[in-house]
Design an enzyme around this catalytic site. Structure first.
Site, PDB file in Angstrom:
ATOM      1  N   SER A 255       0.718  -1.297  -0.065  1.00  0.00           N
ATOM      2  CA  SER A 255      -0.164   0.076  -0.071  1.00  0.00           C
ATOM      3  C   SER A 255       1.006   1.446   0.188  1.00  0.00           C
ATOM      4  O   SER A 255       1.988   1.010  -0.058  1.00  0.00           O
ATOM      5  CB  SER A 255      -0.841  -0.091   1.261  1.00  0.00           C
ATOM      6  OG  SER A 255      -0.244   0.210   2.465  1.00  0.00           O
ATOM      7  N   LYS A 256       0.285   2.239  -0.118  1.00  0.00           N
ATOM      8  CA  LYS A 256       0.972   3.780   0.054  1.00  0.00           C
ATOM      9  C   LYS A 256       1.921   3.832   1.123  1.00  0.00           C
ATOM     10  O   LYS A 256       2.970   4.554   0.993  1.00  0.00           O
ATOM     11  CB  LYS A 256      -0.042   4.888  -0.061  1.00  0.00           C
ATOM     12  CG  LYS A 256      -0.542   4.807  -1.752  1.00  0.00           C
ATOM     13  CD  LYS A 256      -1.339   6.137  -1.968  1.00  0.00           C
ATOM     14  CE  LYS A 256      -1.668   6.519  -3.282  1.00  0.00           C
ATOM     15  NZ  LYS A 256      -2.518   7.620  -3.694  1.00  0.00           N
ATOM     16  N   ARG A 257       1.671   3.379   2.223  1.00  0.00           N
ATOM     17  CA  ARG A 257       2.513   3.547   3.320  1.00  0.00           C
ATOM     18  C   ARG A 257       3.781   2.868   3.196  1.00  0.00           C
ATOM     19  O   ARG A 257       4.939   3.312   3.934  1.00  0.00           O
ATOM     20  CB  ARG A 257       1.680   2.885   4.588  1.00  0.00           C
ATOM     21  CG  ARG A 257       1.813   1.445   4.608  1.00  0.00           C
ATOM     22  CD  ARG A 257       1.309   0.886   6.022  1.00  0.00           C
ATOM     23  NE  ARG A 257       1.083  -0.719   5.982  1.00  0.00           N
ATOM     24  CZ  ARG A 257      -0.035  -1.198   5.701  1.00  0.00           C
ATOM     25  NH1 ARG A 257      -0.942  -0.641   5.176  1.00  0.00           N
ATOM     26  NH2 ARG A 257      -0.030  -2.651   5.931  1.00  0.00           N
ATOM     27  N   HIS A 258       4.084   2.049   2.273  1.00  0.00           N
ATOM     28  CA  HIS A 258       5.410   1.339   1.749  1.00  0.00           C
ATOM     29  C   HIS A 258       6.177   2.118   0.975  1.00  0.00           C
ATOM     30  O   HIS A 258       7.446   1.868   0.954  1.00  0.00           O
ATOM     31  CB  HIS A 258       5.106  -0.124   1.340  1.00  0.00           C
ATOM     32  CG  HIS A 258       4.328  -0.948   2.244  1.00  0.00           C
ATOM     33  ND1 HIS A 258       3.091  -1.560   2.066  1.00  0.00           N
ATOM     34  CD2 HIS A 258       4.839  -1.421   3.479  1.00  0.00           C
ATOM     35  CE1 HIS A 258       2.688  -2.278   3.067  1.00  0.00           C
ATOM     36  NE2 HIS A 258       3.668  -2.143   3.993  1.00  0.00           N
ATOM     37  N   GLY A 259       5.486   2.993   0.311  1.00  0.00           N
ATOM     38  CA  GLY A 259       6.095   3.871  -0.674  1.00  0.00           C
ATOM     39  C   GLY A 259       5.094   3.936  -2.043  1.00  0.00           C
ATOM     40  O   GLY A 259       4.065   3.881  -1.868  1.00  0.00           O
TER      41      GLY A 259
END
Length: 484
Positions: A255-259
């Site tokens: 998800s976006k929290r990973h990059g």
């Protein structure tokens, strides 16, 4: 039988790397077998439709090098290729199943269905499944809103084969009587998907493993119509790595929290389209050799669905960066310069410096966006920390720096400005003074750049700055050193 695969995205926003990998594997499956890759836009969910998202799909596939053989923009023998333009096609198929006793009209209201859910009923209780013909006709005559549901088996098991996960068995008790046509006469995703795949001659369906449990519903439709079931290729999840509050590594769905997870986001961060595709190809598929860098032609030649793993893949940004760096290193001068030129233009660099820039930057960058960071010293030169002149490894300190700059400034002023002449002057001076090269090169480079790390050595820094700017900076640095 000619292989036909399809990529059927919904125009709901940006292209996530998971969607792009699905498109890539569909493309490679088709092209490895000499088949066709079809683009279909599934836009019947108008609530999630995003303006301009269809163009994002077209542009992404074009930039990624995934050329479709049929689609809304180029046509083909199985169009239309936009689902909303096919709406009139679906209801007659559902009505056919009703006539054959394989589907039924469901008149349950939204309120009744919500009450079932509140009461803990899982799925639909099949209230309308066995209504009498008279009851059904009475409700139809009174224009009571309805949906069409498929009759699915109530007992036993359903088994199907997937090329990646093998035989999958699902208890029929877990299957709900799925809605085929909604109250607004629009088809559900599952129903339209099956009708479209069959009428477009799709032979291989490639999709995420989250569809494994719902595939029996798809197959029930194929069986109801007496159609051949396509070959299924379900892909493992793509995961991401993060660190929790305790410093422990956590693996979870990407998800976006990973990059960045969008294709164009990665492009904007300086990754090359070819490198992204190369890396994504290896997220779930293993070649039979140790080769890691593949051109599209090599991917097509080597791709084999038997090499797709069941295990989830972890998106490793460091590995992507390594792949990207390999692509950059392999570029010819013209290609590298074309990518780098927008950054050169920011600093007013002229063509006579392009060759030098390629020589010093190409082996050192892993993304093109790093060029701006590495060339910042060309524009920014302020009251930097004079402690930079103190460098134990280079045997440099304030006194040696003052001595080197005092002697070098007039010598550089009299010099023809080229890399060879500058290098010869600096090394000759070191030899004459019987000191290490670094004792003169370190202070000259620091005095001109004002930063500890530069993309090239002392001579390269001076050439990039130019003679006038280099001497101006060196004099300023010497003045500051002597006044401190």
């Amino acid at each position: 039988m000619k292989i036909r695969t399809r990529f059927a995205p919904s125009p709901t926003g940006f292209m996530h790397v998971g969607n792009l990998r699905t498109a890539l594997y569909e493309f490679l499956t088709a092209k490895h077998g000499g088949g066709d890759f079809v683009l279909r836009i599934e836009d019947t969910d108008q609530e999630r439709y995003v303006e301009g998202a269809t163009d994002v799909i077209y542009n992404t596939l074009k930039i990624a090098g995934l050329t479709h053989d049929e689609g809304p923009d180029i046509g083909g023998d199985f169009g239309p290729y936009v689902q909303s333009e096919r709406v009139g096609l679906y209801k007659p198929y559902a009505e056919q199943l009703v006539k054959e006793g394989k589907a039924y009209y469901c008149f349950c209201t939204k309120e009744r269905l919500e009450k079932l859910h509140e009461d803990g009923v899982i799925g639909y209780d099949r209230h309308c499944r066995d209504l009498s013909a008279d009851e059904i006709q009475k409700l139809l005559d009174s224009n009571t809103p309805y949906v069409i549901r498929q009759k699915l088996p109530l007992t036993g098991e359903t088994t199907y084969h997937d090329c990646v996960y093998g035989d999958i068995t699902i208890s029929n008790e877990e299957l709900d009587d799925q809605v085929l046509i909604k109250a607004d006469s629009f088809p559900t995703y599952n129903f339209a998907n099956v009708i479209d795949d069959h009428t477009m001659g799709i032979t291989h369906v490639v999709r995420g493993s989250e569809y494994l449990s719902s595939t029996p519903k798809y197959n029930a439709l194929y069986d109801a119509f007496g159609w051949d079931i396509p070959t299924y290729i379900h892909l493992p999840l793509i995961m991401g790595k993060s660190v929790d509050e305790d410093g422990n590594e956590v693996i979870s769905k990407l998800s976006k929290r990973h990059g960045s997870t969008g294709f164009m986001d990665l492009i904007n961060e300086g990754y090359l389209p070819e490198a992204i595709i190369n890396y994504i190809a290896l997220l779930g598929w293993a070649p039979t050799t140790n080769q890691e860098i593949f051109s599209m032609e090599e991917l097509i030649a080597n791709f084999d669905i038997n090499g797709i793993s069941k295990s989830p893949s972890v998106f490793d940004y460091n590995k992507l960066e390594w792949v990207n760096a390999e692509y950059i290193k392999a570029m010819d001068f013209e290609s590298f310069t074309n990518y780098a030129k927008p950054y050169y233009d920011q600093y007013g660099l002229t063509e006579d410096k392009y060759q030098l820039l390629s020589e010093i930057l190409q082996p050192r960058i892993t993304r093109f966006t790093q060029i701006a960071e590495k060339l910042t010293f060309l524009k920014e030169f302020s009251d930097f920390d004079l402690s930079l002149f103190e460098h134990k490894k280079s045997k440099s300190n304030k006194e040696t720096s003052i001595a080197a700059l005092t002697d070098m400034i007039p010598a550089l002023e009299a010099l023809d400005w080229n890399s060879e002449a500058i290098s010869n002057l600096l090394t000759g001076y070191a030899t004459e003074k019987e000191i290490k090269n670094s004792v003169v090169m370190w202070p000259v480079r620091i005095g001109a750049a004002g930063v500890a790390v530069t993309p090239g050595g002392c001579a390269e820094v001076l050439i990039l700055l130019g003679k006038e700017e280099s001497l101006k900076r060196l004099k300023t640095s010497l003045d500051r050193l002597t006044k401190e």
